[in-house]
Design an enzyme around this catalytic site. Structure first.
Site, short mmCIF file in Angstrom:
data_model
loop_
_atom_site.label_atom_id
_atom_site.label_comp_id
_atom_site.label_asym_id
_atom_site.label_seq_id
_atom_site.Cartn_x
_atom_site.Cartn_y
_atom_site.Cartn_z
N TYR A 53 0.82 -1.21 0.00
CA TYR A 53 0.00 0.00 0.00
C TYR A 53 0.85 1.26 0.00
O TYR A 53 1.93 1.27 0.57
CB TYR A 53 -0.92 0.02 1.23
CG TYR A 53 -1.94 -1.08 1.28
CD1 TYR A 53 -2.23 -1.88 0.18
CD2 TYR A 53 -2.64 -1.34 2.46
CE1 TYR A 53 -3.18 -2.89 0.25
CE2 TYR A 53 -3.58 -2.36 2.54
CZ TYR A 53 -3.83 -3.13 1.42
OH TYR A 53 -4.77 -4.14 1.50
N SER A 238 -13.78 -5.03 1.34
CA SER A 238 -14.71 -4.60 0.28
C SER A 238 -16.16 -4.91 0.62
O SER A 238 -16.95 -5.28 -0.25
CB SER A 238 -14.34 -5.23 -1.07
OG SER A 238 -13.19 -4.62 -1.60
N LYS A 248 -23.19 5.60 -4.54
CA LYS A 248 -22.63 6.83 -5.13
C LYS A 248 -22.34 6.71 -6.63
O LYS A 248 -22.20 7.73 -7.30
CB LYS A 248 -21.38 7.25 -4.38
CG LYS A 248 -20.18 6.34 -4.52
CD LYS A 248 -19.02 6.86 -3.67
CE LYS A 248 -17.79 5.99 -3.78
NZ LYS A 248 -16.70 6.52 -2.91
#
Length: 350
Positions: A53, A238, A248
């Site tokens: 990450y 997730s 959204k």
């Protein structure tokens, strides 16, 4: 906040875990620290990251998330209040993760390098849960094989699970790692890791971090039984389908600053029938007067095989909304309605 056992470790982790993969890409160091402070103040004691990450992975930001967590731990002096999880990369072509530029593998040498680098970036002398991010062997993953099973060809130079386990166990014995876990793993793979540990006396895996959401309940097919019977609970990632279950992106919307808008890499959640499933779940939430993201998170955390659900956010408003899921109950009527949608739109986004 509810706290649950992490496998057989004796550790109790919060039912929600703070995911941090946006730190160093979509979130600055200051914003990352703000999220970490908020999470701790609201009862989250479990933090998840990875050597790879920030996401999307690239050489320029690799390790930035761990470094941001490390500066926070150093500034706050609260290492003893946190159960810290990170990950070592499995087989990949990403040579920029290793000093010699070699593709990543789960060999002893690469595991040793990865552990020491993560400890340095995190500014700690131990990692509570060290996870294999994805397998050494080639398997369909990250939505790459969503509908039809095709058996990948085994790699000729595949590192044996026993070798990887032995390398990880050496770090457990040295105190650098307290416990080990898996991620993006199959039922077969999980049982092979458990069997290898039972045979050798090495550290056993304590958790499995896989995708799990209203639009991807494939974990229930085989892995749920493994999780329950073997005490290797799911750390669900997730759970909001990378934002789709918030609503959204409905009707083709592309909100400014959203992951889809910035990176266009959410194809796992853009399969046939995904839109219809997402719309059905969002409409169901509205019928029950619920925020769709809170309903999705509450569903995931209510499953008996789930140890913790990983929350990821890029704004404090999003994180605040997600935390509101602690007050949502999935009652029998709502669960029946969710299951009815699931039968109409079964796992459109595996």
């Amino acid at each position: 906040m509810e706290y649950r056992p992490l496998g057989t470790t004796g550790l109790m982790v919060s039912a929600f875990c703070l995911g941090t993969m946006t730190f160093g890409e979509q979130n600055t160091e200051a914003e990352g620290h703000e999220q970490l402070d908020f999470a701790l103040d609201h009862g989250i004691n479990f933090i998840d990251t990875a050597e790879m990450y920030a996401i999307p992975p690239k050489p320029e930001t690799q390790g930035s998330t761990e470094r941001i967590i490390g500066t926070w731990l150093a500034a706050r002096g609260n290492r003893d209040k946190i159960i810290l999880a990170t990950k070592v990369s499995g087989r990949s072509p990403n040579g920029w993760l290793r000093d010699d530029g070699a593709p990543t593998r789960l060999t002893r040498r690469q595991i040793d390098e990865a552990v020491h680098k993560s400890l340095k970036r995190l500014q700690t002398d131990y990692i509570d849960l060290y996870q294999v991010h994805y397998p050494e062997r080639p398997v369909p993953q990250f939505g790459s094989n969503p509908v039809i099973w095709r058996t990948p060809e085994p790699a000729a130079d595949e590192t044996a699970i026993e070798e990887s386990l032995d390398a990880l166990d050496a770090h457990v014995k040295a105190g650098r790692i307290r416990h080990i876990g898996l991620s993006n793993e199959t039922a077969w793979g999980t049982m092979r890791w458990l069997g290898a540990a039972a045979q050798s006396g090495a550290a056993r895996v304590q958790s499995i971090q896989n995708a799990y959401s209203l639009v991807n309940r494939t974990f229930e097919v085989n892995l749920a039984e493994v999780a329950l019977r073997e005490k290797v609970g799911l750390l669900a990632y997730s759970a909001l389908a990378q934002g789709y279950l918030t609503g959204k992106y409905r009707n083709g919307a592309l909100p400014a600053g959203a992951r889809k808008t910035l990176f266009n890499r959410l194809q796992r959640y853009e399969t046939p029938h995904a839109d219809a499933a997402v719309a059905a779940y969002c409409d169901l939430a509205a019928e029950h007067g619920l925020d769709p993201s809170q309903m999705a998170l509450a569903f995931a955390v209510s499953r008996p095989f789930v140890t913790s659900v990983i929350l990821g956010a890029t704004t404090m408003a999003q994180l605040t909304t997600c935390m509101g899921a602690t007050g949502v109950t999935i009652g029998p009527e709502l669960e029946a309605a969710i299951d009815a949608i699931h039968l109409r739109h079964t796992n459109p986004c595996p």
